[in-house]
Structure formats: C-alpha cells, structure tokens
Write an enzyme that holds these catalytic residues in place. Sequence first.
Site, PDB file in Angstrom:
ATOM      1  N   ASP A 144      13.038   9.837  -1.826  1.00  0.00           N
ATOM      2  CA  ASP A 144      13.036   8.402  -2.124  1.00  0.00           C
ATOM      3  C   ASP A 144      14.443   7.809  -1.931  1.00  0.00           C
ATOM      4  OD1 ASP A 144      11.830   6.029  -3.459  1.00  0.00           O
ATOM      5  OD2 ASP A 144      13.354   6.512  -4.986  1.00  0.00           O
ATOM      6  N   THR A 165       0.806  -1.228   0.000  1.00  0.00           N
ATOM      7  CA  THR A 165       0.000   0.000   0.000  1.00  0.00           C
ATOM      8  C   THR A 165       0.839   1.277   0.000  1.00  0.00           C
ATOM      9  OG1 THR A 165      -0.037   0.245   2.403  1.00  0.00           O
ATOM     10  CG2 THR A 165      -1.750  -1.135   1.425  1.00  0.00           C
ATOM     11  N   GLU A 171      13.106  -6.625   0.950  1.00  0.00           N
ATOM     12  CA  GLU A 171      14.131  -6.570  -0.100  1.00  0.00           C
ATOM     13  C   GLU A 171      13.819  -5.536  -1.171  1.00  0.00           C
ATOM     14  OE1 GLU A 171      17.116  -6.623  -1.567  1.00  0.00           O
ATOM     15  OE2 GLU A 171      17.352  -8.659  -0.776  1.00  0.00           O
ATOM     16  N   LYS A 221      15.959   5.168   0.894  1.00  0.00           N
ATOM     17  CA  LYS A 221      16.630   3.910   0.530  1.00  0.00           C
ATOM     18  C   LYS A 221      17.973   3.804   1.254  1.00  0.00           C
ATOM     19  CE  LYS A 221      14.428   3.290  -3.938  1.00  0.00           C
ATOM     20  NZ  LYS A 221      14.438   3.658  -5.351  1.00  0.00           N
TER      21      LYS A 221
END
Length: 814
Positions: A675, A552, A603, A679
């Site tokens: 983003d 989601t 992952e 990460k």
Amino acid sequence: MENLEVIKFGGTSLSNSALLKSAVSIVSQKRKQAKIAVIVSAMGGVTDQLLQLLEMAKINDSKWIKKLQDLKERHVNTALEIISGDRNKSLFRVFDSIFAELELNLRYISKHQEMSSAQKDLVLSTGERLSCHLFAALLQENNIPAQSFESQHLIRTDNQYGNAKVDFKVTTQLVKGVLFPVNGNIPVITGYIGSTENGEITTLGRSGSDYTAGIIGKILGARKVEIWTDVNGVFTTDPNSIPTALPIPNLHYSEMAEMAHFGANVLHPSTVLPLEQLNIPIVIKNTFDPAAQGTLVNSEKDTETGLLRSVSIKNDLALIGLKSYGLEKIRSLLTRALTVLHEKNVNVYFNASAYSNLGFSLAVSGSQAAVARKQLVSEFSEELELKLLEPPVVSSDISMITVIGNRLYQDNGLTGKILAVLADNRIVPMAYAKEVENRRFTFILPTLKAVPAIRLINDHFCISSKRVRLFIAGVGTIGGALLNQLDSLENDSVEYNIIGACDSKKMIWNNHGLAPGDIKNQLADGDPTDWSFIVDKLTSEFSYRTIFVDATGKSVVAGKYKKLLECGVHIATPSKIANTSDQEYFDTLQDLTKSRKVYFKYETTVGAGLPVIQTIKDLCESGDKIEKIIGSVSGTMTYLFGELEKGQSFSESIIKARELGYAEPDPRDDLSGEDVARKFLTLARTIGHRLERRDVKVESLVPDALSNVSRDDFIKMIKDYDELWHDRVEQAKDENKVLRYIGRFEDGQVSIDVQAVPVDSPIGSLKGTDNLLAIYTGRYHNYPLIIQGPGAGREVTAGGLLSDIQKIGNNLIY
Ligand code: ADP
Ligand code: ASP
Ligand code: MG
C-alpha cells in the site's frame, strides 16, 4: 366556442388496436370537461407506405398489388379486433370504396408510368380518410356519439400539391357551415388534407395533420389544442436520437415555431401561427403516458434551464458552393442564383456569404441538389465559360443544426463556446450563420457528425448549464459514504445527476437521475454488472459532462480508464491501481487528460482526504522543484507501532487493527508495504519521475516463511515473531526513539522501510492512524512543507473524493 378543445392524434398514436383504445379513453375523459373535436392522422407508417406504392406503380413494379392488399388487411384486421359486427359492416363498405378508388388510381399510374402531383396527393390522402372513419366508428362502439369528416370538404387550399397553402377565408366559411351544426356528435376530422376550388384533393405537407388541428382550433375558437404523440412533449432535442434530451414544460409560441421550422418534427411549423393569433394554448402530450406533464405552448416566456433552449436538426440536405473570381465583373451573383432556384421551386434552407459576388454556400434539399446545380450551371453558363466562376460544387449528406436561445442575444462568448466544444471533439462546421435578432445560430456539417454535434450541444448548453452526470461504481465503504455526502449536499453550484451506479453484482441506470439515498436499495433489483456494457454505454451515450467515480479498487475497472478518458468521460477515484500499474499506462492516462481535455482526479489515493496530490501538482506547476518527500502514509502501520510502544505484542496489535477496520482482512496486504509502495509510486510519477513498481525498494513486515500460508495460519503463526518485534521496539526506546514505517522519495528513487526516529520528531509523535508527509523543495528547502492529519477513514476519504468530483464539476459548468 368557449368550451371546445381540439384533440389531434398523430399516426404514432394510432398504430394499432391497443393504441386506438388508449386514444378512445383519452377522448372519453376529455369529453367530461369540454366539447371535443378530434383530428386524426393516418395510422402510423401508412403515408410512407402509400408513397412506396406510388413509387412502385410508377415504375410498373407489380408488387404494389400485394402491398395494397396488406394495407387493406391492416385496416380491416384492426377494425375486427376492436369493433363489432354491424358497425364493421358499414365501416367496411366505406373502406371498400376508398380502396377501390385507390386501386384505380394506382392502376392508372402503373399503366402510364407517370403521375401528376394532383394524383400523388389524391393517393396520399387515403391514409387519413381511412383512419377518420375507423376512429369515428370506434368512438361509437364505445358509446361516444361521433361523426367522421373528410377535410377536403372543409379546408380550401391553392393548387400547390404536396404543400398546399390554405385559404382561411373560404375555409372559415366551410368549417363553420359544416361543423357548427354538429350537435352532440364528436367530429372526427382527417388531418393533412384539403382541396382546391375545383374540388381536387391537396395535402398540407408531411406531418400536416398538426396544421389541420391549428386551422380548426383557430376557426372554431377552441380554448386549447392538444397534440397527442409518442413522446412526453417537446424536448431540448429529439429524445429518440439523443437520450439525454429533457422535456421542456413551457415554450413560447415563437420558440415552438422556430424549433419546428428548424427540424423538431414533433409539431408541424405552420400549426403555431393561427393559434398564436388567438392566444390559444397548444399542449403536446404522450398517448403512451397520458399522466406525463407534456409541453404547454403559449404566450408566456419561461426562464431557460440551460444556457440555450433547444437544438434542432434538418437532415437530407446538400450544400452547394459557388466560387467566383469575377469581383466587379459579376454583379448580383447571389440574387441571380436565388431567383433562378426560386423559379424552379427549389427551397433554399440556408445561405452564407460575406461578400456575395465572391461566392456563397447554399443548402438545399438533397433530392433537389441535382436540379439546383443544373439551374445554376445554366444561369451562369457565360461566366463559367469565361472562367469567372468555378463549377458549382455539391456536397451531399449534409445536415443543418440550429441552436435556439435568448442568451445568444447577449452572447458573452456563447457562440465561441459552442464552436470550441465542437472543435474539442473534432467537429468543424462547413458554414454558419446567425439570424438578425441573434437568438439563433445555424451551422452546416456532414450528417455523419450531426448526432455527436447535437449531443454535445444538448448536453453542454441545453439541458442545464449546471448539470453534471455521475456514474458511481462501487457503493461499499467509500462509495456508500460518498452517496450519503451527495445526498446531504446543499446549494452546490453544480447539479449532480447520478445516471447510474453499480456494485460488483448489480447495476442500475436512470437518464434523469437516481436519488443517492435510494441507490443501495434499488441495486438489489438491478441487472447483472457488466463492465464492458457500462463503459460502452457511458462512452457512447454520455460521453460529455459525465464523471465516472471508481470506488471499486478492481483492476478490471482501472483497465477501462483509457477508453473512458479517450471518449471524454472524466474520472475521480480513490483506487491506486491505474496509477501504479505500468508506467506506460500512467503516461497514457496523463497524456489523455491533456489531449482530450478530460479530468482524472486521484487525490484520495495518497493520504485520503489530505491535500497531497494537488499540493505537489501546484508546486510543480508553479515552477518549484520537489527534492525530497519523506513520510508516513500508512495509518495501519502507525497504529501498529503505536500499540507496540504501549507494550502490546505484534500479533495482538495486528488482530486488534483488523477488528477496528484499520487493517485489511488479510493483514499481509498492509504488512507487505504494498500500500505504501503504491502511494509513493503515485507521488513519484505525479512529480514526473518515470519508474516501475519493481524499482521501489520495500521492507516487508511479512516474514518470508509466512508469505504463502493461509490467512488463518498466518494469524496463528505470526505470534512466533512477537519477540523479535518486542526487541526492536525496546532497542529504539533505549535511544529515545520509536519505530515508524517510512517512505522516502529522493533523487528519483523510492524506498520504504522501518526506521527508528526520535520520539519528539514530527513523524515520531504521530498518533492513531495519522499520516505525515514532509515535502522538501527548492522553495521549502531547509524547513519542509508538512501535510499532516488522518490519512484513512470512510468519511475523510469520501469527502476527498467528493471534493475531486466538485473540482471537475465546477470546470464543466457554464
Ligand atoms: P405523430 O405521429 O404523433 O405526429 P411524429 O413522429 O410526427 O409523431 O412526431 C413525434 C416525434 O418527433 C418523436 O417521436 C421524436 O422522435 C420527434 N422529435 C424531433 N424533435 C423533437 C423534439 N425536440 N422534442 C420531441 N420530439 C421530437
Ligand atoms: N400522415 C401524414 C404524414 O405522415 C400527415 C401527418 O401524419 O401529420 O406526413
Ligand atoms: Mg407528426
């Protein structure tokens, strides 16, 4: 009789007029193919009400009179609803006489405030007597010739009231004498009751109507006995308390008898033997769903689906422990105890002792615990006085759980696995024992722990040794692709069972599995999505062998991970949110994966389907030290700079990236560097460094002036920056370099910015939306380990997610 079938309807199938009508239509179908004999229980709940009447009368509580009235009204009103005038008149005459007799008995008990066991059985027999006349009249009403029989005239027993033993020789004569001449009429026979030689009514034990069906089926040489009840056959465990239980299509007689004996009260345990002796099949069917397959019990051994066949439970027990210091001074401790208990009719369900003179544990019915203790104290009074024994300790509210399955015979550590699964969930049996053939394993534990224990065993060992449940949250780009991949998955060692799915608006559930291909369509008719409900349901009903798949990207969902993991639900997700909120939340989730032995796989949060997280974890776990990671992990940014190199303007490249689905609807979500920051934060934390989002230095490509304007204005106004970016690109070109958006983790710090790198360097030569990560470690010191490939896209991300699910799944099956 070759073509005779015995059909027994349980109380649950005769509770009201609608159900009685269903029972009639079952009989009317059956009689087209076979001769029929019907056995009936009392209407649902009536035997319990009769017991209450007895208890009230015994203490002279006059409320029994009103209760008796209610009972009569229930029978009369039911009859009025489905049987017409004249036939009712004669039926009501029978009712009147049975109720008059019942009232007389209760008055007697009330007056003397005591009752004999014979009086008790007489009263308890009333329910079946009423229902057999009612059902016979109802069949006649439907033009089916029928005749009622009270089975005290058919079944001869000893005088062990409440649990009478059948004299098969006399019973055979009686049954054959009375029932064979019934030509054309369907006999409707009371279950549960018999009578002594002197004609006093007895009962065969609670749920004894099944046994009556077994007795009549054997004596009449039926070709089949059908037990009609309220569930779709015999399940791996009681489906009413464990919703994940599955029906068992085939059972061998011995398995059925064992299950029934150890608590599966869908069938009275004594039913099996008489039918097994003549190889008469027993079929257990659901009156509420006659088309459902049900369970066939016969002499064929079927292969088991799970490692174990079933798990049964007996509640309302007490455990009595006796500890001795006597050693050689006390002889035959256990024998003496069992003998004295037997003499007082105390049933011992379980006993365990290694060297019985040192002590033992016995499980008896809770209602007999006090008597049992008293008997033991009196039997061992001398030893107690001499302090060779400790006084018996009684623990009440005890349950006995029995797992059954042929695989226990070879075992191969299966018993250990069962105990380990229980221990992982903080359940430790108080005593256990395996039976001689090694096909059954029984253990004792507090009733409070019984339901969780049964659920664990059912889910881990009975329903299927290969089945793993999935809940799919989010069926959009990634979730949708995952469903397609699951749909075409073949020959996987795990059997995935999607028990539920949702999008942001609707949710659907199915304990027995949703077809992946149908989920999107079915969602339209679902219930409104309620995240708390979903998490509560998963953690209470499906907290084992379930993987919650979060596709989601919603914070509200990421916030639920803690509870899910705490309760044993595993998680696989491409969502970065949970791992990049507070360091404390990250730590909590990681700690839970260790302390609760649950899996949390993410992952695909870095590099989509590329094996980044697992590689880093493997390096760390094998003792390598990660010194530095440099990489380009934003497909959007690589695409953007690639376009700039080709001469496109900054603003046009952004618009194109958006059109191709490489950039978010609001391009600032990518251009801000958020983003990439998340990460790298995930990477750093996975390696074991503790840092917050605010500690990550990020160069944003969103000009300050445009950070708060509307999305449309942003697209218009970003043109003003085309020249600036054109210049930066040209400047790099002059040095034979290209621009890349690069993340760097080094010395525990993370920074992210635009850098000019040589055109022919690995990062400089990246194309399209590819990602590249260069990992420098103690072992990969001079030349880094490079992971490169497409780092975004629906299919690769869904594939990575599926691979995470499979890694978890493979660890959950046996
Ligand atoms: P009836 O009135 O038809 O005799 P019972 O209440 O005696 O019905 O038996 C049916 C009930 O047995 C089911 O509703 C279920 O709760 C319970 N039960 C216990 N164990 C099992 C099992 N292993 N499989 C199916 N039902 C079971
Ligand atoms: N009516 C009895 C009971 O409730 C017998 C039966 O239903 O099988 O135990
Ligand atoms: Mg029953």
